[in-house]
Design a protein around this motif. Sequence first.
Motif, PDB file in Angstrom:
ATOM      1  N   ARG A   1      30.205 -65.000  -5.080  1.00 20.37           N
ATOM      2  CA  ARG A   1      29.599 -65.224  -3.697  1.00 20.37           C
ATOM      3  C   ARG A   1      28.078 -64.737  -3.515  1.00 20.37           C
ATOM      4  N   LEU A   2      27.893 -64.043  -4.356  1.00 22.53           N
ATOM      5  CA  LEU A   2      26.306 -63.463  -4.526  1.00 22.53           C
ATOM      6  C   LEU A   2      25.855 -63.958  -5.890  1.00 22.53           C
ATOM      7  N   THR A   3      26.370 -64.375  -6.707  1.00 21.78           N
ATOM      8  CA  THR A   3      25.525 -65.131  -8.091  1.00 21.78           C
ATOM      9  C   THR A   3      25.609 -66.625  -7.949  1.00 21.78           C
ATOM     10  N   ALA A   4      26.436 -67.280  -7.353  1.00 19.93           N
ATOM     11  CA  ALA A   4      26.280 -68.893  -7.412  1.00 19.93           C
ATOM     12  C   ALA A   4      24.971 -69.416  -6.958  1.00 19.93           C
ATOM     13  N   ALA A   5      24.616 -70.300  -7.737  1.00 21.46           N
ATOM     14  CA  ALA A   5      23.129 -70.870  -7.518  1.00 21.46           C
ATOM     15  C   ALA A   5      23.038 -71.782  -6.216  1.00 21.46           C
ATOM     16  N   THR A   6      23.320 -71.141  -5.079  1.00 23.75           N
ATOM     17  CA  THR A   6      23.310 -71.864  -3.718  1.00 23.75           C
ATOM     18  C   THR A   6      22.675 -71.294  -2.788  1.00 23.75           C
ATOM     19  N   GLU A   7      22.206 -71.947  -2.027  1.00 25.02           N
ATOM     20  CA  GLU A   7      21.241 -70.946  -0.997  1.00 25.02           C
ATOM     21  C   GLU A   7      22.156 -70.003  -0.136  1.00 25.02           C
TER      22      GLU A   7
ATOM     23  N   ILE B   1      29.638 -54.308   0.191  1.00 26.61           N
ATOM     24  CA  ILE B   1      29.187 -55.564   0.184  1.00 26.61           C
ATOM     25  C   ILE B   1      30.257 -56.490   0.801  1.00 26.61           C
ATOM     26  N   GLU B   2      31.490 -56.168   0.615  1.00 27.41           N
ATOM     27  CA  GLU B   2      32.550 -56.794   1.183  1.00 27.41           C
ATOM     28  C   GLU B   2      32.627 -56.897   2.664  1.00 27.41           C
TER      29      GLU B   2
ATOM     30  N   ALA C   1      24.668 -68.011  -1.154  1.00 35.97           N
ATOM     31  CA  ALA C   1      24.661 -66.892  -2.223  1.00 35.97           C
ATOM     32  C   ALA C   1      23.357 -66.342  -2.272  1.00 35.97           C
ATOM     33  N   PHE C   2      22.087 -67.139  -2.294  1.00 38.35           N
ATOM     34  CA  PHE C   2      20.801 -66.425  -2.206  1.00 38.35           C
ATOM     35  C   PHE C   2      20.641 -65.525  -0.905  1.00 38.35           C
ATOM     36  N   HIS C   3      21.046 -66.310   0.226  1.00 38.03           N
ATOM     37  CA  HIS C   3      20.954 -65.521   1.292  1.00 38.03           C
ATOM     38  C   HIS C   3      21.836 -64.075   1.528  1.00 38.03           C
ATOM     39  N   LEU C   4      23.129 -64.533   0.842  1.00 39.09           N
ATOM     40  CA  LEU C   4      24.253 -63.412   0.950  1.00 39.09           C
ATOM     41  C   LEU C   4      23.403 -62.303   0.289  1.00 39.09           C
ATOM     42  N   ARG C   5      22.910 -62.382  -1.088  1.00 35.61           N
ATOM     43  CA  ARG C   5      22.333 -61.286  -1.684  1.00 35.61           C
ATOM     44  C   ARG C   5      21.396 -60.432  -0.916  1.00 35.61           C
ATOM     45  N   PHE C   6      20.480 -61.231  -0.203  1.00 40.28           N
ATOM     46  CA  PHE C   6      19.721 -60.496   0.759  1.00 40.28           C
ATOM     47  C   PHE C   6      20.318 -59.485   1.740  1.00 40.28           C
ATOM     48  N   LEU C   7      21.140 -60.045   2.325  1.00 38.85           N
ATOM     49  CA  LEU C   7      22.117 -59.150   3.253  1.00 38.85           C
ATOM     50  C   LEU C   7      22.754 -58.124   2.580  1.00 38.85           C
ATOM     51  N   ALA C   8      23.477 -58.228   1.401  1.00 36.09           N
ATOM     52  CA  ALA C   8      24.089 -57.291   0.891  1.00 36.09           C
ATOM     53  C   ALA C   8      23.230 -56.134   0.249  1.00 36.09           C
ATOM     54  N   GLN C   9      22.060 -56.613  -0.074  1.00 40.42           N
ATOM     55  CA  GLN C   9      21.201 -55.374  -0.479  1.00 40.42           C
ATOM     56  C   GLN C   9      20.650 -54.690   0.739  1.00 40.42           C
TER      57      GLN C   9
END
Length: 408
Positions: free
Chosen positions: A295-301, A360-361, A303-311
């Motif tokens: 959900r965070l590591t996939a090469a998708t927009e 993160i979950e 996942a890119f956005h979720l990484r920002f929210l997660a951090q």
Amino acid sequence: MTLPRDLDNNAAALRAAMVKTLTDAGAGLHLHPAWLAAAAKVPRHLFVPGFYLPSDESDGTGLTLWEPVTSRLDYGRWLATAYSDATLITQFDGEETDWERPASRRGGAPTSSSTLPSLVLRMWSDADVGEGHTVLEVGTGTGYSTALACERLGSSHVASVEVDAVRLGGAADALYGCGYTPTLARADGMYGYWPEAWFDRIVAACSFRSVPSALLRQTRPGGKVLLPLSGWLYGNARVLLTVAGDGTAEGPLLPGTISFMPARAHAAPAYGNPSDWAAGLHEERSRAARHAPERLTAATEEAFHLRFLAQSAVPDAQMVTVDGVLHLIDVVSGSATTLTPEGGAWSVREGGPLKLWSLIEQVIDGFEAAGRPGPETYTLRVDGEGQRLLHARMPQLRLRLRLPHGYR
């Protein structure tokens, strides 16, 4: 360095072709015509006397082989690449290259570059810069972006700060050589540039973990600040803040998956050997992950956005995968988590004061419940309560941006 006599004609033709390509794509990139006109005049090649490009070959160890490109080594390749819509790496690991005698290198972390022209023009366009505005650019770099601002607004309306003295010196030589005379200063962009304040617009060419308060205080009421935001999970976003008279600021995240090099004060610290962190988790009870790390590591927009929210939930965590096991390491709190693949599922072990994957979950749960909203549906508000990411359909989540220790 002696350049071929036909350089000006060749450069002009290549520059015109680059601008035509950007103009044709302008509607999709939201590029303002005035910035395209500036790009038609600024000679980018004069700001990149040397740069590195990745080699097609592999060194067999997984490290990228970087080849130097200069006019002396390969005039045609150098000039054509200077007018391509590509980011050109000009520095690794804060170390300067002798471009008279450059050498190939293996690996390294890029620390300075000439950003691809379409993104530079998009940043200036998105900042809603208009005639008569005074602007502060954070991160002079090669000076190309600064030159565009001078061409559009006039040098007297432009100030630019750069933390790296050698980078600033090279940019100054190129800018002054082209006839541009902005205010240039060696300074940490965290603190803006008080001698020239107030500014109508502040635009950063590097990313921050959170919004530096000095930049808001140096912006006129009603002025705007455009910042790339990033963090140690390498989730990225851009925000366009409008500053109010009381010093508060608010604005939307902008769409797109755009990343910038971090401000050096905001770079992630070394975490050592992930195995050392994982060693303390052997006695922890494992559980099944409710959300897979993809959900965070996939090469998708998404996942890119979720990484920002997660951090925003785990701002001091870093992520690395070793032999198929994902590690989350928080050097500030001493917390660590591993996610291990087991028969098509993932097993989670968490140790330390923060349960990193659990936090993160919770973010992913809220994201799912809200219907997976895109970045442009979020608002960042900066006020006396801190820096908060707000979303109408995710009120239960308290997502905040935090400054590194020692900054206010």
